[in-house]
Every structure is written in C-alpha cells, then in structure tokens.
Motif scaffolding. Sequence first.
Motif, mmCIF file in Angstrom:
data_model
loop_
_atom_site.group_PDB
_atom_site.id
_atom_site.type_symbol
_atom_site.label_atom_id
_atom_site.label_comp_id
_atom_site.label_asym_id
_atom_site.label_seq_id
_atom_site.Cartn_x
_atom_site.Cartn_y
_atom_site.Cartn_z
ATOM 1 N N MET A 150 0.826 -1.201 0.000
ATOM 2 C CA MET A 150 0.000 0.000 0.000
ATOM 3 C C MET A 150 0.865 1.258 0.000
ATOM 4 S SD MET A 150 -2.932 -1.274 2.708
ATOM 5 C CE MET A 150 -3.865 0.261 2.723
ATOM 6 N N VAL A 151 1.917 1.246 0.815
ATOM 7 C CA VAL A 151 2.812 2.396 0.897
ATOM 8 C C VAL A 151 3.520 2.616 -0.433
ATOM 9 C CG1 VAL A 151 4.930 3.263 1.960
ATOM 10 C CG2 VAL A 151 3.147 2.256 3.385
ATOM 11 N N GLN A 152 4.011 1.530 -1.044
ATOM 12 C CA GLN A 152 4.755 1.648 -2.292
ATOM 13 C C GLN A 152 3.866 2.108 -3.449
ATOM 14 O OE1 GLN A 152 6.494 -2.270 -2.634
ATOM 15 N NE2 GLN A 152 8.395 -1.603 -1.676
ATOM 16 N N THR A 153 2.591 1.724 -3.409
ATOM 17 C CA THR A 153 1.680 2.079 -4.491
ATOM 18 C C THR A 153 1.083 3.464 -4.317
ATOM 19 O OG1 THR A 153 1.092 -0.247 -4.830
ATOM 20 C CG2 THR A 153 -0.423 1.399 -5.727
ATOM 21 N N ASP A 154 0.619 3.783 -3.088
ATOM 22 C CA ASP A 154 -0.119 5.021 -2.846
ATOM 23 C C ASP A 154 0.735 6.154 -2.290
ATOM 24 O OD1 ASP A 154 -2.391 3.679 -3.662
ATOM 25 O OD2 ASP A 154 -2.971 3.114 -1.632
ATOM 26 N N GLY A 155 1.886 5.809 -1.706
ATOM 27 C CA GLY A 155 2.729 6.846 -1.125
ATOM 28 C C GLY A 155 2.301 7.278 0.257
ATOM 29 N N GLU A 156 1.240 6.666 0.783
ATOM 30 C CA GLU A 156 0.747 7.015 2.109
ATOM 31 C C GLU A 156 -0.161 5.912 2.618
ATOM 32 O OE1 GLU A 156 -1.791 10.429 2.046
ATOM 33 O OE2 GLU A 156 -3.280 9.463 0.785
ATOM 34 N N VAL A 157 -0.388 5.921 3.913
ATOM 35 C CA VAL A 157 -1.409 5.064 4.523
ATOM 36 C C VAL A 157 -2.174 5.916 5.531
ATOM 37 C CG1 VAL A 157 -0.315 2.818 4.229
ATOM 38 C CG2 VAL A 157 0.294 4.215 6.204
ATOM 39 N N ARG A 158 -3.455 5.643 5.650
ATOM 40 C CA ARG A 158 -4.290 6.409 6.569
ATOM 41 C C ARG A 158 -4.923 5.462 7.590
ATOM 42 N NH1 ARG A 158 -7.775 10.007 2.433
ATOM 43 N NH2 ARG A 158 -7.799 8.033 1.290
ATOM 44 N N ILE A 159 -5.002 5.944 8.806
ATOM 45 C CA ILE A 159 -5.484 5.105 9.906
ATOM 46 C C ILE A 159 -6.869 4.563 9.613
ATOM 47 C CG2 ILE A 159 -6.225 5.169 12.324
ATOM 48 C CD1 ILE A 159 -3.883 7.071 12.851
ATOM 49 N N ARG A 160 -7.773 5.425 9.139
ATOM 50 C CA ARG A 160 -9.142 4.960 8.910
ATOM 51 C C ARG A 160 -9.206 3.914 7.803
ATOM 52 N NH1 ARG A 160 -9.485 10.329 6.844
ATOM 53 N NH2 ARG A 160 -9.935 10.429 4.600
ATOM 54 N N ASP A 161 -8.290 4.021 6.803
ATOM 55 C CA ASP A 161 -8.259 3.023 5.738
ATOM 56 C C ASP A 161 -7.762 1.687 6.268
ATOM 57 O OD1 ASP A 161 -9.170 4.899 3.959
ATOM 58 O OD2 ASP A 161 -7.198 5.386 3.157
ATOM 59 N N LEU A 162 -6.762 1.718 7.140
ATOM 60 C CA LEU A 162 -6.244 0.479 7.722
ATOM 61 C C LEU A 162 -7.295 -0.188 8.596
ATOM 62 C CD1 LEU A 162 -2.590 1.460 8.752
ATOM 63 C CD2 LEU A 162 -3.438 0.541 6.598
ATOM 64 N N MET A 163 -8.023 0.605 9.361
ATOM 65 C CA MET A 163 -9.078 0.054 10.220
ATOM 66 C C MET A 163 -10.129 -0.661 9.380
ATOM 67 S SD MET A 163 -9.468 3.288 12.844
ATOM 68 C CE MET A 163 -10.966 2.630 13.608
ATOM 69 N N SER A 164 -10.496 -0.042 8.259
ATOM 70 C CA SER A 164 -11.523 -0.625 7.400
ATOM 71 C C SER A 164 -10.997 -1.826 6.622
ATOM 72 C CB SER A 164 -12.041 0.439 6.435
ATOM 73 O OG SER A 164 -12.923 -0.112 5.483
ATOM 74 N N HIS A 165 -9.814 -1.689 6.055
ATOM 75 C CA HIS A 165 -9.268 -2.726 5.182
ATOM 76 C C HIS A 165 -8.946 -4.006 5.947
ATOM 77 C CE1 HIS A 165 -7.287 -4.036 1.438
ATOM 78 N NE2 HIS A 165 -6.430 -4.646 2.236
ATOM 79 N N PHE A 166 -8.367 -3.853 7.138
ATOM 80 C CA PHE A 166 -7.929 -5.020 7.904
ATOM 81 C C PHE A 166 -8.872 -5.376 9.056
ATOM 82 C CE2 PHE A 166 -3.895 -3.259 6.213
ATOM 83 C CZ PHE A 166 -3.513 -4.346 5.438
ATOM 84 N N ASN A 167 -9.939 -4.563 9.213
ATOM 85 C CA ASN A 167 -10.897 -4.799 10.300
ATOM 86 C C ASN A 167 -10.190 -4.845 11.657
ATOM 87 O OD1 ASN A 167 -13.446 -5.224 11.443
ATOM 88 N ND2 ASN A 167 -13.269 -7.455 11.272
ATOM 89 N N VAL A 168 -9.407 -3.794 11.923
ATOM 90 C CA VAL A 168 -8.675 -3.696 13.183
ATOM 91 C C VAL A 168 -9.075 -2.420 13.905
ATOM 92 C CG1 VAL A 168 -6.718 -5.041 12.331
ATOM 93 C CG2 VAL A 168 -6.721 -2.539 12.066
ATOM 94 N N SER A 169 -8.714 -2.323 15.161
ATOM 95 C CA SER A 169 -9.023 -1.140 15.961
ATOM 96 C C SER A 169 -8.080 0.000 15.603
ATOM 97 C CB SER A 169 -8.892 -1.466 17.445
ATOM 98 O OG SER A 169 -7.532 -1.741 17.769
ATOM 99 N N GLU A 170 -8.448 1.202 16.032
ATOM 100 C CA GLU A 170 -7.579 2.357 15.805
ATOM 101 C C GLU A 170 -6.232 2.161 16.482
ATOM 102 O OE1 GLU A 170 -7.439 7.184 16.685
ATOM 103 O OE2 GLU A 170 -9.348 6.094 16.783
#
Length: 258
Positions: A14-34
């Motif tokens: 994700m980092v290599q493709t988008d150049g960034e990661v966002r907390i809310r995207d990680l929470m949604s994508h991986f179904n994890v807590s903040e």
Amino acid sequence: MSLSHNRHKKLIEMVQTDGEVRIRDLMSHFNVSEETARRDIKQLEQDGLVVRVHGGAVATQQPKLLAISSRAVSLLAEKNAIAEIALSLLKPGQNLFFGGGSTVLALARRISMLPEMRIVTNMVDTAIAASEGGRHRVVLLGGDFNGDYRVVTGFAALRTLREQQIDIAFIGVNAVHPTLGVFDYEQGGQELAATLAEQARRITVLADHSKFDRSARYRTLPHSAIATIITDQKPAPDILTAIEGAGAEVLYPPQNPS
C-alpha cells in the motif's frame, strides 16, 4: 501482539503504491481497531518506510506507480466520465496543453473528430492519441524521456513550454488535498505546474475520486491557481466547500436521484 507477516506485506504494498497510509483506511481494510492501526504505522516507521503525520503516515520514498498501460484501464469508467466533461471546455482553434497521466490520455482519445486545435504535450501516448484522424496539430515537447511515466521532462521541455501561450492546460495529479491544493509524487510535476501557471490562461485538473482527501510529496499548485477540477463524482461537502472557497470550480457528472 506483533504485526502479522501477511498484514505487514500488504501494508508495504500500500505504501509503495499510494505513497501514504491512513489510519481509517487500515481500520476498514484489515478490520482492526484504531490502536492496532496506529501500532502498525509505528512499526512501518521503525522499518524506515514511512514518517507519521496527522491521521496516518507518508512514504519516505516515492511510490511505485503502475505502468501507464495498467493505469489506463484502472477506474476506466471514472476516467471516461471525466474526459466527457472536459470535452465541453474545448473550442476550435484553441492552443491546449495535455499533461501526462491516464486520465488526460482518456481525453486525448476523444478529440479526433473535433474541429482543429493545437495540442502541446509532454507525453508520448497522448501525442499519438491526439494525432489520430490528422485534424489537430500536435507538438511533443523535447527533453529527457522518462520511460516509467512515458513523459518528457527537464530544462529543454520547460524552455519550449515557456515559448507557448496556452488557452487551457489539462493536467493529472496524484492527490487533491482539501485545503492545500494538488500534489504530485515527482518533483518534475511541480516544475511543470509552475511553468503552466505562468503560460496558461486556465489550468484544469482531471482527477478521479480516489485522488481526493490525499497528499503526496510535492505540492504542484494551490487551489487558487486552478480554474477547474473535473472529477467523476461529487466530493464530500466539506472538501467541496474548501476547494470552491479557495477559488477553484469543481465539475462532476449529474448525481442520480436517490
């Protein structure tokens, strides 16, 4: 609990493709807590891959963009919708600049039957598409060829561009920030935009919805320097208000009634 191998691998992609990661995207994508998402980002920072910022993290190195042939078919319907709106801005006899990127390329592929215009571009694929049908005069800037992005960059390209008076410049971007403007992963994009700000009467940004509410390494233009942003769907109200408040018009297809 340590970051799992599979999640760590996916985060790096994700980092290599988008150049960034966002907390809310990680929470949604991986179904994890903040808390878990923040811990994952901290691990990436310790690995030297990102630098933490408000709401997420940005890459320490420029992302690996897909080849233009792959990007041209990604979000194809969205890019076609943007190109159709952009067509309404074109008039016979205009001197236009078409920048690099798959969304601008989608526009170039639609102009073959329009009355004669002059198209200046720094992208090989766009020059070929714009020349189809033989109606338009196409000028391909000279300079250093970047094979990854299939564009011409450098001093020679910018020098030639400074000799042009452009009616409308159509450019693609990597990110549209609500308040700061538009961004690019390459410094060359920043230099090109600065030149266009001097030489073009109007700058129009073509950006699909996935580019909004993001940022990248280099700010290319503030919203105040942009006449129009064309996208494929109505941005969130707060983002739309911020962009229009800075002076840029935002165009998008009519919304289907609910």
